[in-house]
Design a protein around this motif. Structure first.
Motif, PDB file in Angstrom:
ATOM      1  N   HIS A  37       0.823  -1.210   0.000  1.00 26.42           N
ATOM      2  CA  HIS A  37       0.000   0.000   0.000  1.00 26.42           C
ATOM      3  C   HIS A  37       0.858   1.262   0.000  1.00 26.42           C
ATOM      4  N   SER A  38       2.077   1.149  -0.455  1.00 27.88           N
ATOM      5  CA  SER A  38       2.965   2.311  -0.508  1.00 27.88           C
ATOM      6  C   SER A  38       2.343   3.416  -1.358  1.00 27.88           C
ATOM      7  N   PRO A  39       2.443   4.663  -0.902  1.00 26.11           N
ATOM      8  CA  PRO A  39       1.892   5.767  -1.698  1.00 26.11           C
ATOM      9  C   PRO A  39       2.804   6.199  -2.845  1.00 26.11           C
ATOM     10  N   GLN A  44       1.496   3.201  -6.879  1.00 25.54           N
ATOM     11  CA  GLN A  44       0.221   3.837  -7.219  1.00 25.54           C
ATOM     12  C   GLN A  44       0.070   4.088  -8.715  1.00 25.54           C
ATOM     13  N   HIS A  46       0.656   6.497 -10.810  1.00 28.52           N
ATOM     14  CA  HIS A  46       0.090   7.770 -11.272  1.00 28.52           C
ATOM     15  C   HIS A  46      -1.413   7.643 -11.530  1.00 28.52           C
ATOM     16  N   PRO A  49      -3.127   2.087 -10.018  1.00 26.45           N
ATOM     17  CA  PRO A  49      -2.303   1.273  -9.119  1.00 26.45           C
ATOM     18  C   PRO A  49      -1.779  -0.019  -9.755  1.00 26.45           C
ATOM     19  N   GLY A  82       8.238   5.919  -1.172  1.00 29.86           N
ATOM     20  CA  GLY A  82       6.931   6.410  -0.749  1.00 29.86           C
ATOM     21  C   GLY A  82       7.005   7.197   0.544  1.00 29.86           C
ATOM     22  N   TYR A  88      -2.382   9.518   5.752  1.00 25.35           N
ATOM     23  CA  TYR A  88      -2.402   8.219   5.072  1.00 25.35           C
ATOM     24  C   TYR A  88      -2.145   7.083   6.070  1.00 25.35           C
TER      25      TYR A  88
END
Length: 125
Positions: A37-39, A44, A46, A49, A82, A88
């Motif tokens: 679930h890394s941002p 993600q 762009h 995901p 990330g 978050y």
């Protein structure tokens, strides 16, 4: 406005990041959960995901503050791009069960595995 954790503990042996909010709210986020679930843009995509798989053995190697607004998590698979904002991280804590369930379903639908040494095959009969 997101809450700031009152304590942050990296537990390398259990591969978890422990976040404490107030006197009695403790959340233990597994490194694998945080990694998938890394941002980061790498995860993600762009806005589109990219499903992460084979991360069951990943651990956290380092946790660093990123200014006053986030943590930079470094994983032992080399991923470290990330920035996990306080907002978050709080959402990951509060929605951990739902997000994990959704992730496992996505893996199954894609025929992927959490285990990097395992290759799942989806048969279409």
């Amino acid at each position: 406005m997101s809450r700031l954790p009152t304590a942050i503990n990296l537990r390398k042996a259990s591969k978890t990041l422990s976040l404490t909010y107030g006197p009695d709210e403790v959340y233990n986020l597994p490194a694998e959960f945080l990694r998938v679930h890394s941002p980061s843009a790498e995860v993600q995509g762009h806005g589109n995901p990219i499903l992460q798989f084979g991360k069951i053995n990943v651990g956290l190697s380092k946790v660093e503050p990123a200014g006053q607004y986030a943590l930079k998590l470094s994983f032992d698979d080399g991923h470290d791009s990330g920035l996990f904002t306080w907002e978050y991280l709080e959402q990951l804590c509060l929605r951990q069960e739902e997000l994990w369930s959704d992730y496992l379903q996505e893996l199954a639908e894609a025929g992927k595995s959490r285990d990097p040494s395992e290759s799942a095959i989806k048969l279409m009969l």
